[in-house]
Motif scaffolding. Structure first.
Motif, PDB file in Angstrom:
ATOM      1  N   ARG A  66     -11.399 -11.483  11.548  1.00 49.96           N
ATOM      2  CA  ARG A  66     -11.298 -11.034  10.163  1.00 49.96           C
ATOM      3  C   ARG A  66     -10.634  -9.667  10.093  1.00 49.96           C
ATOM      4  O   ARG A  66      -9.765  -9.418   9.272  1.00 49.96           O
ATOM      5  N   ARG A  67     -11.030  -8.773  10.990  1.00 52.64           N
ATOM      6  CA  ARG A  67     -10.435  -7.431  11.013  1.00 52.64           C
ATOM      7  C   ARG A  67      -8.933  -7.531  11.264  1.00 52.64           C
ATOM      8  O   ARG A  67      -8.137  -6.875  10.598  1.00 52.64           O
ATOM      9  N   ARG A  68      -8.555  -8.389  12.207  1.00 50.10           N
ATOM     10  CA  ARG A  68      -7.132  -8.588  12.525  1.00 50.10           C
ATOM     11  C   ARG A  68      -6.378  -9.135  11.314  1.00 50.10           C
ATOM     12  O   ARG A  68      -5.278  -8.686  10.999  1.00 50.10           O
ATOM     13  N   ALA A  69      -6.964 -10.112  10.634  1.00 47.64           N
ATOM     14  CA  ALA A  69      -6.332 -10.699   9.452  1.00 47.64           C
ATOM     15  C   ALA A  69      -6.180  -9.662   8.342  1.00 47.64           C
ATOM     16  O   ALA A  69      -5.163  -9.636   7.636  1.00 47.64           O
ATOM     17  N   LEU A  70      -7.177  -8.787   8.188  1.00 49.18           N
ATOM     18  CA  LEU A  70      -7.094  -7.736   7.178  1.00 49.18           C
ATOM     19  C   LEU A  70      -5.993  -6.732   7.516  1.00 49.18           C
ATOM     20  O   LEU A  70      -5.257  -6.280   6.628  1.00 49.18           O
ATOM     21  N   ILE A  71      -5.869  -6.385   8.767  1.00 46.56           N
ATOM     22  CA  ILE A  71      -4.814  -5.456   9.189  1.00 46.56           C
ATOM     23  C   ILE A  71      -3.442  -6.066   8.915  1.00 46.56           C
ATOM     24  O   ILE A  71      -2.536  -5.389   8.409  1.00 46.56           O
ATOM     25  N   GLN A  72      -3.272  -7.338   9.202  1.00 43.89           N
ATOM     26  CA  GLN A  72      -1.982  -7.990   8.964  1.00 43.89           C
ATOM     27  C   GLN A  72      -1.666  -8.084   7.474  1.00 43.89           C
ATOM     28  O   GLN A  72      -0.526  -7.852   7.055  1.00 43.89           O
ATOM     29  N   ALA A  73      -2.661  -8.416   6.675  1.00 40.02           N
ATOM     30  CA  ALA A  73      -2.458  -8.473   5.218  1.00 40.02           C
ATOM     31  C   ALA A  73      -2.143  -7.087   4.676  1.00 40.02           C
ATOM     32  O   ALA A  73      -1.269  -6.920   3.804  1.00 40.02           O
ATOM     33  N   ALA A  74      -2.830  -6.081   5.191  1.00 43.34           N
ATOM     34  CA  ALA A  74      -2.581  -4.706   4.751  1.00 43.34           C
ATOM     35  C   ALA A  74      -1.162  -4.272   5.115  1.00 43.34           C
ATOM     36  O   ALA A  74      -0.499  -3.591   4.322  1.00 43.34           O
ATOM     37  N   ALA A  75      -0.675  -4.667   6.280  1.00 42.19           N
ATOM     38  CA  ALA A  75       0.700  -4.329   6.672  1.00 42.19           C
ATOM     39  C   ALA A  75       1.686  -4.895   5.661  1.00 42.19           C
ATOM     40  O   ALA A  75       2.627  -4.203   5.246  1.00 42.19           O
ATOM     41  N   ARG A  76       1.480  -6.131   5.244  1.00 41.43           N
ATOM     42  CA  ARG A  76       2.371  -6.737   4.257  1.00 41.43           C
ATOM     43  C   ARG A  76       2.293  -6.006   2.920  1.00 41.43           C
ATOM     44  O   ARG A  76       3.312  -5.701   2.307  1.00 41.43           O
ATOM     45  N   ALA A  77       1.084  -5.721   2.469  1.00 39.56           N
ATOM     46  CA  ALA A  77       0.907  -5.053   1.173  1.00 39.56           C
ATOM     47  C   ALA A  77       1.462  -3.629   1.202  1.00 39.56           C
ATOM     48  O   ALA A  77       2.194  -3.219   0.289  1.00 39.56           O
ATOM     49  N   PHE A  78       1.142  -2.862   2.242  1.00 41.81           N
ATOM     50  CA  PHE A  78       1.619  -1.481   2.333  1.00 41.81           C
ATOM     51  C   PHE A  78       3.139  -1.433   2.521  1.00 41.81           C
ATOM     52  O   PHE A  78       3.790  -0.501   2.047  1.00 41.81           O
ATOM     53  N   ALA A  79       3.713  -2.414   3.216  1.00 42.41           N
ATOM     54  CA  ALA A  79       5.166  -2.434   3.418  1.00 42.41           C
ATOM     55  C   ALA A  79       5.901  -2.591   2.094  1.00 42.41           C
ATOM     56  O   ALA A  79       7.000  -2.063   1.922  1.00 42.41           O
ATOM     57  N   ARG A  80       5.304  -3.287   1.158  1.00 45.22           N
ATOM     58  CA  ARG A  80       5.928  -3.462  -0.154  1.00 45.22           C
ATOM     59  C   ARG A  80       5.869  -2.197  -0.996  1.00 45.22           C
ATOM     60  O   ARG A  80       6.829  -1.878  -1.691  1.00 45.22           O
ATOM     61  N   GLY A  81       4.746  -1.477  -0.963  1.00 45.45           N
ATOM     62  CA  GLY A  81       4.582  -0.373  -1.894  1.00 45.45           C
ATOM     63  C   GLY A  81       4.294   0.982  -1.299  1.00 45.45           C
ATOM     64  O   GLY A  81       4.211   1.963  -2.035  1.00 45.45           O
ATOM     65  N   GLY A  82       4.121   1.056   0.007  1.00 48.37           N
ATOM     66  CA  GLY A  82       3.751   2.334   0.610  1.00 48.37           C
ATOM     67  C   GLY A  82       2.276   2.623   0.409  1.00 48.37           C
ATOM     68  O   GLY A  82       1.565   1.888  -0.286  1.00 48.37           O
ATOM     69  N   TYR A  83       1.841   3.688   1.002  1.00 51.15           N
ATOM     70  CA  TYR A  83       0.421   4.028   0.955  1.00 51.15           C
ATOM     71  C   TYR A  83      -0.048   4.377  -0.451  1.00 51.15           C
ATOM     72  O   TYR A  83      -1.022   3.820  -0.960  1.00 51.15           O
ATOM     73  N   ALA A  84       0.635   5.288  -1.109  1.00 50.65           N
ATOM     74  CA  ALA A  84       0.166   5.803  -2.398  1.00 50.65           C
ATOM     75  C   ALA A  84       0.131   4.726  -3.484  1.00 50.65           C
ATOM     76  O   ALA A  84      -0.788   4.699  -4.301  1.00 50.65           O
ATOM     77  N   SER A  85       1.105   3.832  -3.479  1.00 54.83           N
ATOM     78  CA  SER A  85       1.210   2.841  -4.558  1.00 54.83           C
ATOM     79  C   SER A  85       0.443   1.551  -4.290  1.00 54.83           C
ATOM     80  O   SER A  85       0.429   0.665  -5.142  1.00 54.83           O
ATOM     81  N   THR A  86      -0.166   1.432  -3.141  1.00 53.06           N
ATOM     82  CA  THR A  86      -0.889   0.209  -2.794  1.00 53.06           C
ATOM     83  C   THR A  86      -2.385   0.472  -2.854  1.00 53.06           C
ATOM     84  O   THR A  86      -2.883   1.385  -2.196  1.00 53.06           O
ATOM     85  N   SER A  87      -3.073  -0.337  -3.629  1.00 57.12           N
ATOM     86  CA  SER A  87      -4.527  -0.178  -3.752  1.00 57.12           C
ATOM     87  C   SER A  87      -5.236  -1.150  -2.815  1.00 57.12           C
ATOM     88  O   SER A  87      -4.633  -2.101  -2.309  1.00 57.12           O
ATOM     89  N   LEU A  88      -6.512  -0.920  -2.618  1.00 60.39           N
ATOM     90  CA  LEU A  88      -7.293  -1.871  -1.822  1.00 60.39           C
ATOM     91  C   LEU A  88      -7.378  -3.214  -2.530  1.00 60.39           C
ATOM     92  O   LEU A  88      -7.502  -4.252  -1.877  1.00 60.39           O
ATOM     93  N   ASP A  89      -7.288  -3.223  -3.852  1.00 55.11           N
ATOM     94  CA  ASP A  89      -7.232  -4.493  -4.582  1.00 55.11           C
ATOM     95  C   ASP A  89      -5.963  -5.264  -4.217  1.00 55.11           C
ATOM     96  O   ASP A  89      -5.989  -6.490  -4.093  1.00 55.11           O
TER      97      ASP A  89
END
Length: 196
Positions: free
Chosen positions: A16-39
């Protein structure tokens, strides 16, 4: 890249942790840190925000985990500077192809975020240290040597990102093509007249 499990399948904590890290990479790659929320990350992962908090205390901790994960992947694929080989560029390309969002995030997004850029800076420094002994065999002027050592990691990273952006054409020969581009740059720096 690991795919999300079928809906309703329970995952073990490390999975689960690995899957979350991979999903976060995709989300953060689209918007960067500041513009990407945990939602945004939760939506990308197909989980609730509460589940993210079971694994990470904050968005910052999750982002750091993503960058550390990509750094580990890149170091494994390319070899530590003390163990770099002729296949290091091939490993860089393979790592980028395996995790394109993480690669872009690592070198592009985090480089624009002062509190996180140390990750990319450390790997670029390692790449520079790897290139230096090879470069000093052909470039004897110290100023040009410093220039080439700074330039080669940039060429390698930017060439890989351009290759990803182009849809990964000629995957089998991409490392050789990038290596030829690097060799041309080194040759140009080495052969420039001393008076220039």
């Amino acid at each position: 890249m690991t795919k999300a499990p079928p809906e309703g399948k329970l995952m073990k904590r490390p999975e689960r942790r690995r899957a979350l890290i991979q999903a976060a990479a995709r989300a953060f790659a689209r918007g960067g840190y500041a513009s990407t929320s945990l939602d945004d990350v939760a939506a990308e992962a197909g989980v609730s925000r509460v589940l993210i908090y079971r694994h990470f205390e904050s968005k910052t901790q999750l982002y750091e985990a993503v960058l550390a994960d990509v750094s580990d992947q890149l170091r494994t694929a390319t070899g530590h500077p003390d163990h770099a080989t002729a296949n290091s560029l091939q490993g860089l390309v393979a790592a980028a192809q395996d995790n394109p969002d993480g690669f872009r995030l690592f070198f592009r997004q985090s480089g624009q975020e002062p509190e996180f850029r140390r990750h990319a800076d450390e790997l670029r420094a390692a790449m520079k240290a790897t290139a230096h002994p090879y470069l000093e065999q052909v470039i004897h002027d110290q100023e040009r040597l410093r220039w080439a050592a700074d330039l080669i990691p940039t060429i390698a990273v930017e060439a890989v990102i351009a290759w990803l952006d182009a849809g990964c054409p000629s995957s089998a020969t991409a490392p050789d093509t990038i290596n030829s581009i690097i060799a041309s740059a080194v040759s140009a720096i080495a052969s420039t007249n001393e008076g220039d």
